[in-house]
Design a protein around this motif. Structure first.
Motif, PDB file in Angstrom:
ATOM      1  N   LEU A   1       0.749  -1.277   0.152  1.00  0.00           N
ATOM      2  CA  LEU A   1       0.025   0.047  -0.012  1.00  0.00           C
ATOM      3  C   LEU A   1       0.789   1.183   0.201  1.00  0.00           C
ATOM      4  O   LEU A   1       2.036   1.250   0.814  1.00  0.00           O
ATOM      5  CB  LEU A   1      -0.933  -0.110   1.255  1.00  0.00           C
TER       6      LEU A   1
ATOM      7  N   ALA B   1      -7.448   1.905   5.653  1.00  0.00           N
ATOM      8  CA  ALA B   1      -7.253   1.428   4.152  1.00  0.00           C
ATOM      9  C   ALA B   1      -7.281  -0.212   4.271  1.00  0.00           C
ATOM     10  O   ALA B   1      -6.692  -0.667   5.403  1.00  0.00           O
ATOM     11  CB  ALA B   1      -6.102   1.842   3.453  1.00  0.00           C
TER      12      ALA B   1
ATOM     13  N   VAL C   1       1.184   5.074   1.098  1.00  0.00           N
ATOM     14  CA  VAL C   1       0.991   6.060   1.879  1.00  0.00           C
ATOM     15  C   VAL C   1       1.392   7.487   1.448  1.00  0.00           C
ATOM     16  O   VAL C   1       1.796   8.310   2.471  1.00  0.00           O
ATOM     17  CB  VAL C   1       0.971   5.891   3.532  1.00  0.00           C
TER      18      VAL C   1
ATOM     19  N   SER D   1      -3.477   4.979  -0.032  1.00  0.00           N
ATOM     20  CA  SER D   1      -4.214   4.802   1.185  1.00  0.00           C
ATOM     21  C   SER D   1      -5.288   5.807   1.192  1.00  0.00           C
ATOM     22  O   SER D   1      -6.431   5.730   1.595  1.00  0.00           O
ATOM     23  CB  SER D   1      -3.458   5.044   2.482  1.00  0.00           C
TER      24      SER D   1
ATOM     25  N   GLU E   1      -5.465   7.517   8.872  1.00  0.00           N
ATOM     26  CA  GLU E   1      -6.198   6.913   7.393  1.00  0.00           C
ATOM     27  C   GLU E   1      -6.414   5.395   7.628  1.00  0.00           C
ATOM     28  O   GLU E   1      -5.571   4.630   8.077  1.00  0.00           O
ATOM     29  CB  GLU E   1      -5.289   6.950   6.255  1.00  0.00           C
TER      30      GLU E   1
END
Lengths: 1205, 295
Positions: free
Chosen positions: A354, A392, A356, A405, A390
């Motif tokens: 992921l 996600a 960010v 994210s 955040e």
């Protein structure tokens, strides 16, 4: 928007700092000062390691050698100096003379033996540090040269000058011509090697600093025009790219961030500024109140900077290094370079899952990561914008285009955010002091007002949170919104749970609190060095890292070092010997550690003695620290096993009474004093064979003869006589003849030494007329001369005849304390086939005698030099030397010595002695280990009273506190290893005092009082110190007897309660009365129990059993009145042999009474015992608190009370 | 050479018989003994009642100034500032030569204050100057501090080197007794005889009787120690060291009295700390439920 932090790591106050340099590998920082001093700091420890003071006037230039322990400095005294910085050889190695004005900067080349220097004499010089000659002079600047630096790879130099230019020089010619070049003298020839490549013009005032980008063809410069300029170069030209404006006074220095696209600058406007290198915009400004900045430098490898100002220096970071990570089983989720990565700890596979990148701003790394395995979701927080988070989900399969994210759009404001359940997470708003509970759609479900000022939240177990406040950690139940527990701590920054969730480690800056999951039990560890991270070992040991160590902490707080670190690491998981961690650039690494030491200590703490033995046998755990740990914890017998040093081993063996080891080491040491000590100890234990060996070794002929006499070794005595003959020792000859009963030889000795009267009388009284006459002749006398001598009866002075030849037998010897470890360790030794099991055998002893007999004619000095008496002479001069040394020792040395209390603790395995020393912790450990005590509250008065009586206070000088005088057990203790505290509880005092009162209370039927007394006696007996094994045995008997009384009294009190409260329960009352008679009391008191039972049973019309008690009573021969009533009961029982009430009592089987339930435990049935008194309990009570004394854990492992040193 | 009266006064002072010091009249102001007598008189006052400040008096004498500064220190709220004043006095004596006994007074009082504030090294340093090494009171204080550091070996050395030039001084005999109670092996007998000699005089001081009791305790002669203790308490029912010994034997009355008279006595402090320590140590053990029949 921007909230880049300046994290100060170290700060020092001093005179104005003009130059700074980081050591490339070690945590050292060199600072050159305006007052002429060069300081060497360890910025990790915050200590000044060294200082160099040989420059005259300010020092502006300083640099470390990239690989060797060298430092170069340049001063206003025109000198360049090179220093060896190793503490043992620190000195100025050489000085380079040549500059004609102040030095501004100096530098070592990264691979050539070159030193670069820039000076106010308008030149830049390059020196060969091997030949110590100047090898090049770069001329061209028309004013002071403020700065000159080598390029980190290319053959380039950049310089900055007050002439408003920055110049780039090509020195490739120099490199080509360096090897073995001839000494050059003219400037022209120097210049041939170096040429100005570019002259960069653009600054409107003098330029103070210029530096290369570490990898890109960029240069940054800073000047008195308050500007920072960025320049780019190509192969052929160089040009100005842009200018950064913002400083409002002279800029002292500017440099590139080694890792990020940032420029840092420092100036006389008292600010340090950070600029975006690509946009040339200001990112952040850090301001100081009063201090103008003069120097700035960056660590070549780490995210670390230093700046020097008017009053000292600071070392700082621009971002947190600690990578955000979360561990789930074998998978580590962590963030590096703004990507969440998934790292399989088993296979090592590592993929990004992921992005960010858009979280917060580009300069700030995310702070925390929380992982939700059920939903494969992550929560990431950042400190940007006063805290944001955040949420996600991670893709099911790694690979492909990584999502960002932000694409889920689930975000919000909050300082901390963590998952608290499968579908819930908690968010802390620090300013508003609220905690929001949200679901996975980021919808608010609940808002909670925390009960304390909360700065951080951690997972606290399902549906619970740990709230960190400035003074405490609170365990808070989210559902009930209730405080479950509170533990006062310093500020906690991280919480680490053990994998089974049973324990948590709360990490602060300098403290670790280890607590159980309810925060009800805890221990505190303090570290002077900053604590960085930690993880739990599978066995329940907490492993943590500080700036410079990996350490372990046991649950009760003992800690120690496992490994030293060069750079901090962040531990993520421990599996066996493998330690997983992230380094400071967030790369996963593994480190292999040796867990033996802490596993060993843990096993000791948990009484897991099999494991202890296993480790002893399989590992090579050695070292002074383990030995002193064992001694401190009261395991001298194990310590013995680790001691390699022969002397200590011998001392320990003698102390433990382990003759086998003592003999073995005595052989190795082979010193007369060791043999004498061994002989004494062996004599005490009755091992005459070892005594014999020892006497033989030290040639103690007198004692040896006497020993042979007492053991009836006639043959050996005869040999001793011969040896005495050979030695020409008349006294010894006389002794031996006396011991063997050899009258003729005795008379001969007396005659030989001229004691004619004695010889004559001896012969006469033994009826040896011939010999008597011979003696008379020899003396020149006749019988007539002896008229006035009285006559004596016949007397032989013969020793008694030998009935049993104990010489060959091994006497029953006193065993040392029966101890799990000794047994086990000795068994271990036997298995190895140790030769000294029962002393040396008789043959060897005889051989030794024969040997002497043979060679004794020669002088002793001819023997092997460490045998015989020659040794003593050698010792004398040595002792004198020692004395001289002591005389020279500094009298002012005032380091505190070892306190008496420490000695007591060290010397004694007796709990009472530890109490006297005030070492309650170890005393409790001993009591727990020896007799399983877990509840110490009832012992508090005794603890305090013993401690208070072990010291007196002596009035000394006026207005001074009195001198503490420790009160010792023996008035003569000649060695520190033999001092023990005074005895407060003596067996004699208890048996003649309290015990008699308790008996009286039993007789006069004051049972509650009696119970109280026996309980208090049993408490006191724990602290009795005895002086012999006999007394120790007596003590054990008294403990056991008091236990019987206390049990009996308790049973009878229970019966009386029953009669009062449940009069209908006759059956139980009968049973209790019967059990009371089962307690082993003295006859006088046993009759009371029997009469009691007899009466109770008769009343219940259980005549048959009443008669049983009556008969037992009659056997004890009681008082006539009692006897009469007992007979009456027997008669009644014969007349009516039945029991009206049914009850449970089998008078024919042996049984013990369970001290909790007061029910019988018949012989052969399972039971557990109270580790102290030996009282029996039904198995179901195992692990509970004993009901008689309320001290011990029933059924706990225990090694037995030690009350004797 | 000291006058007979001054010698007597010092003896009282060294034996902690401060009341006797105070009851001795001062010699006439022009006598050479006047100043030292005055100093001992004031020091005895401070030893007896440290919290009562001495009347302010201007003086040229360094010794008197030191006494005043020490009194200031004893009563000061801000101990650090009070220490500064003493430090300055020490600096002053270091600058001078040939000050004689007054330098000793300055050093002893300063070192006492330093030690009381935990500045052990500074205290020892103050007592380590060349003149201080030839001053018996400095030697005595050095030895006591070394004993407090558990360095009986150093105290022994300090004693031995002082013996070379002042073998039979009363103060040195006392030091020897202190040291011999702390060394390993100890010499309890010698300490006992020293204290015995000092207490078999017409009017022995209570602290010396208590010290005799301590030596007897060390020897293991408990009944004899009890006798000495009773004598000490008869002599002065408020003597802290005697009260401590009496309280140690479990006398509640003595304990209460000691708490009232000298609440900060190290023995009381240690006892209080021990209670806390016990509770801490006890708290580490988890107590399982009681085994009972109903369970």
């Amino acid at each position: 928007m921007s909230s880049m932090q300046m994290l100060t790591k170290f700060e020092s106050k001093s005179n104005r700092v003009k130059g700074l340099a980081f050591h490339p590998t070690r945590p050292l920082l060199a600072a050159s000062l305006h007052n002429g001093t060069v300081q060497l700091w360890n910025y990790q420890m915050g200590t000044l390691m060294d200082r160099f003071d040989e420059h005259d006037g300010p020092v502006r230039a300083v640099a470390f050698h990239p690989t060797r322990p060298l430092l170069v400095t340049g001063g206003d005294d025109y000198k360049v100096k090179v220093w060896d910085i190793r503490p043992q050889n620190r000195r100025c190695l050489f000085t380079l003379h040549g500059h004609l004005d102040y030095l501004r900067t100096v530098q070592f080349h990264h691979e050539m033996p070159w030193i670069l220097s820039a000076s106010d004499d308008q030149t830049i010089r390059i020196w060969n540090s091997t030949s110590r000659q100047c090898i090049a002079i770069l001329t061209g600047h028309s004013h002071y040269v403020m700065c000159a630096q080598f390029h980190s790879k290319d053959d380039l130099i950049v310089s900055a000058s007050m002439d408003q230019t920055v110049r780039v020089w090509d020195i490739s010619g120099l490199r080509r011509n360096t090897p073995n070049q001839q000494q050059q003298n003219s400037f022209d020839s120097f210049e041939a090697f170096s040429t100005v490549k570019y002259v960069l013009e653009g600054h409107d005032r003098g330029v103070n600093w210029a530096s290369f980008h570490p990898t890109l063809p960029l240069i940054v410069s800073a000047g008195d025009d308050r500007q920072i300029k960025l320049w780019r170069m190509s192969e052929t030209k160089a040009w100005e790219v842009d200018t950064c404006r913002g400083h409002f006074n002279n800029v002292s220095s500017a440099l590139f961030h080694p890792k990020h696209e940032l420029i840092l600058s420092a100036g006389e406007d008292k600010t340090i500024r950070v600029w975006d290198m690509s946009k040339r915009t200001a990112v952040q400004t850090f301001r100081r109140e009063h201090d103008r900045f003069w120097a700035l430098c960056a660590h070549p490898e780490l995210n670390l900077f230093a700046a020097g100002h008017d009053n000292g220096l600071i070392v700082f970071k621009l971002e947190r290094e600690r990578p955000a990570f979360a561990l789930h089983q074998d998978t580590l989720y962590y963030i590096r370079d703004k990507y969440v990565r998934q790292h399989d700890l088993v296979t090592g596979s590592d993929v990004g899952v992921l992005s960010v990148r858009k979280l917060g701003n580009q300069y700030i790394q995310p702070r925390t990561l929380s992982f939700n395995p059920a939903e494969r979701a992550v929560l990431v927080t950042s400190t940007a914008d006063n805290g944001i988070y955040e949420l996600a989900t991670l893709p099911k399969d790694a690979g492909g285009e990584l999502r960002d994210s932000t694409s889920d759009g689930k975000r919000g404001a909050g300082y901390s955010a963590i998952f608290v359940a499968r579908n819930r997470f908690a968010v802390l708003d620090k300013n508003a002091q609220t905690i929001e509970i949200r679901d996975l759609n980021n919808t608010l479900t609940k808002t909670i007002k925390p009960p304390v000022q909360t700065s951080e939240i951690f997972y606290g177990g399902t549906a619970s949170l740990l709230l960190s406040s400035p003074t405490a950690v609170v365990l808070f139940d989210i559902q009930q919104q209730k405080v479950l527990a509170e533990l006062s701590t310093q500020v906690v920054k991280y919480a680490v749970w053990s994998s089974d969730g049973a324990n948590v480690a709360l990490l602060g800056k300098h403290t670790i609190t280890i607590a159980n999951k309810t925060l009800t039990q805890s221990s505190l560890i303090h570290e002077t060095i900053r604590i960085k991270s930690g993880a739990w070992d599978d066995s329940g040991v907490f492993i943590y890292s500080t700036l410079n160590h990996i350490k372990y902490a046991l649950p009760q707080g003992d800690n120690g070092i496992i490994k030293t670190l060069d750079q901090p690491i962040y531990l993520t998981r421990i599996k066996g010997k493998t330690l997983h961690c992230l380094d400071r650039s967030a790369r996963p690494r593994t480190i292999v550690i040796d867990p033996t030491e802490y596993r060993f200590k843990l096993a000791l703490l948990r009484h897991n003695y099999d494991e202890v033995l296993h480790i002893i046998r399989t590992s090579n755990l050695v070292g002074q620290s383990i030995i002193s740990y064992l001694q401190k914890k009261g395991f001298p017998e194990i310590a013995l096993h680790f001691v390699q040093d022969k002397n200590t081993r011998f001392e320990l063996a003698i102390e433990c009474g382990n003759l086998d080891v003592a003999l073995e080491t005595a052989v190795a040491l082979n010193r007369p004093e060791s043999w004498n000590r061994l002989a004494q100890q062996a004599l005490k234990q009755g091992n005459h064979k070892i005594v014999e060996t020892a006497y033989q070794r030290v040639r103690n002929f007198d004692r040896l003869s006497f020993l042979y006499m007492t053991t009836g070794a006639h043959e050996k005595l005869a040999k001793m006589a011969k040896i005495a003959e050979a030695r020409g020792d008349q006294m010894s000859k006389f002794h031996n003849s006396l011991y063997t009963g050899d009258i003729v030889s005795r008379i001969t000795v007396l005659r030989d030494v001229g004691l004619y009267p004695l010889a004559y009388m001896t012969a006469k009284t033994n009826g040896l007329e011939d010999m008597a006459n011979d003696i008379l002749d020899a003396a020149g006398l006749t019988e007539a001369d002896l008229d006035d001598v009285p006559t004596f009866e016949m007397s032989t002075l013969r020793p008694p005849p030998v009935i049993s030849g104990t010489e060959l037998l091994q006497w029953p010897s006193l065993g040392s304390a029966d101890n799990f470890f000794e047994r086990a360790l000795i068994e271990g030794r036997l298995a190895e086939g140790a030769p000294y099991v029962n002393g040396t055998d008789a043959a060897a002893a005889n051989a030794a005698l024969d040997e002497w007999e043979g060679d004794n004619a020669g002088p002793a000095a001819e023997q092997g030099d460490d045998e015989g008496w020659g040794l003593d002479e050698a010792i004398v001069p040595q002792a004198e030397e020692e004395e001289e040394e002591e005389e020279q020792a500094d009298l002012a040395d005032s380091a505190p010595g070892i306190s008496e209390a420490d000695l007591w603790v060290r010397n004694s395995p007796v709990a009472a002695d530890h109490v006297a020393a005030g070492s309650f912790d170890t005393a409790m450990q001993l009591l727990n280990r020896q007799v399983g005590i877990v509840n110490f509250e009832p012992l508090k008065p005794i603890f305090l009273s013993i401690y208070r009586s072990s010291y007196a206070y002596l009035t000394a000088n006026a207005s001074m506190p009195p001198i503490q005088i420790p009160l010792r057990r023996q008035p003569t203790s000649s060695k520190p290893s033999q001092v023990y505290p005074i005895v407060s509880q003596t067996l004699q005092a208890i048996t003649s005092g309290d015990l008699q009162s308790a008996y009286r209370a039993v007789r006069s039927n004051e049972l509650p009082e009696a119970g109280k007394l026996f309980r208090s006696i049993l408490h006191s007996l724990l602290f009795v110190v005895v002086s012999s094994q006999t007394e120790a045995k007596e003590l054990r008997d008294i403990i056991s007897s008091c236990k019987e009384y206390l049990l009996g009294v308790s049973i009878e009190l229970e019966r009386r309660r029953l009669v009062q409260d449940e009069p209908e329960n006759v059956r139980r009352s009968l049973e209790l009365a019967a059990y009371f008679t089962n307690c082993k009391l003295q006859p006088a008191h046993h009759t009371i129990a029997l009469r009691n039972a007899m009466t109770v049973f008769s009343k219940a019309q259980n005549f048959a059993t009443a008669a049983v008690f009556a008969r037992k009573l009659i056997e004890l021969n009681p008082a006539p009145k009692v006897l009469a009533s007992a007979r009456a009961v027997v008669t009644a029982g014969d007349r009516n042999p039945r029991d009206a009430v049914d009850f449970s009592y089998d008078q024919f089987t042996e049984f013990n009474v369970c001290a909790a339930s007061y029910t019988p435990i018949y012989k052969g049935s399972p039971s557990v015992t109270d580790p102290y008194t030996g009282a029996h309990y039904l198995p179901k009570y195992k692990g509970q608190l004993d009901s008689l004394l309320q001290l011990t854990e029933i059924g706990a492992p225990a090694s037995g009370l030690v009350s004797y040193v | 050479m000291d006058s007979e009266e001054l010698y007597q006064l010092k003896s009282h002072f060294y034996q902690a018989n401060y009341k006797a010091v105070l009851s001795t009249p001062l010699p006439p102001a022009n006598s050479p003994s006047y100043l030292p007598s005055k100093v001992y008189n004031l020091r005895a006052q401070l030893a007896l009642s440290p919290s009562t400040p001495l009347p302010a008096e201007e003086s040229e004498s360094l010794a008197l100034r030191a006494v005043a500064a020490f009194s200031g220190y004893l009563t000061a709220e801000d101990k650090a500032a009070a220490l500064e004043e003493l430090r300055e006095l020490v600096l002053e004596v270091e600058g001078e030569e040939e000050l004689g006994w007054e330098e000793g007074v300055v050093r002893v009082l300063s070192a006492t204050a330093f030690f009381r504030e935990g500045e052990t090294e500074e205290a020892l340093d103050t007592l380590s100057g060349e003149t201080a090494k030839k001053d018996l009171e400095c030697v005595a204080l050095t030895a006591q501090i070394q004993l407090c550091l558990n360095r009986a070996d150093l105290a022994q050395k300090t004693l031995e080197s002082a013996k070379k030039w002042a073998d039979d001084a009363l103060l040195l005999q006392l030091v020897e007794a202190w040291v011999s109670l702390r060394t390993i092996p100890p010499n309890y007998n010698s300490a006992y005889y020293t204290f015995l000699e000092l207490t078999t005089v017409p009017s022995p001081s209570a602290p010396m009787l208590a010290n005799r009791a301590i030596a007897q305790l060390c020897q293991g002669n408990i009944p004899e120690a009890d006798g000495s203790l009773t004598e000490a308490l008869e002599k002065d029912p408020e003597d802290a060291s005697a009260l401590m010994l009496s309280a140690r034997q479990g006398m509640q009355g003595a304990l209460r009295k000691l708490e009232k008279i000298q609440g900060g006595h190290p023995w009381l402090v240690a006892g209080r700390e021990a209670e806390t320590r016990f509770e801490e140590a006890r708290g580490k053990w988890e107590v399982p439920p009681l085994a009972t029949a109903s369970a």
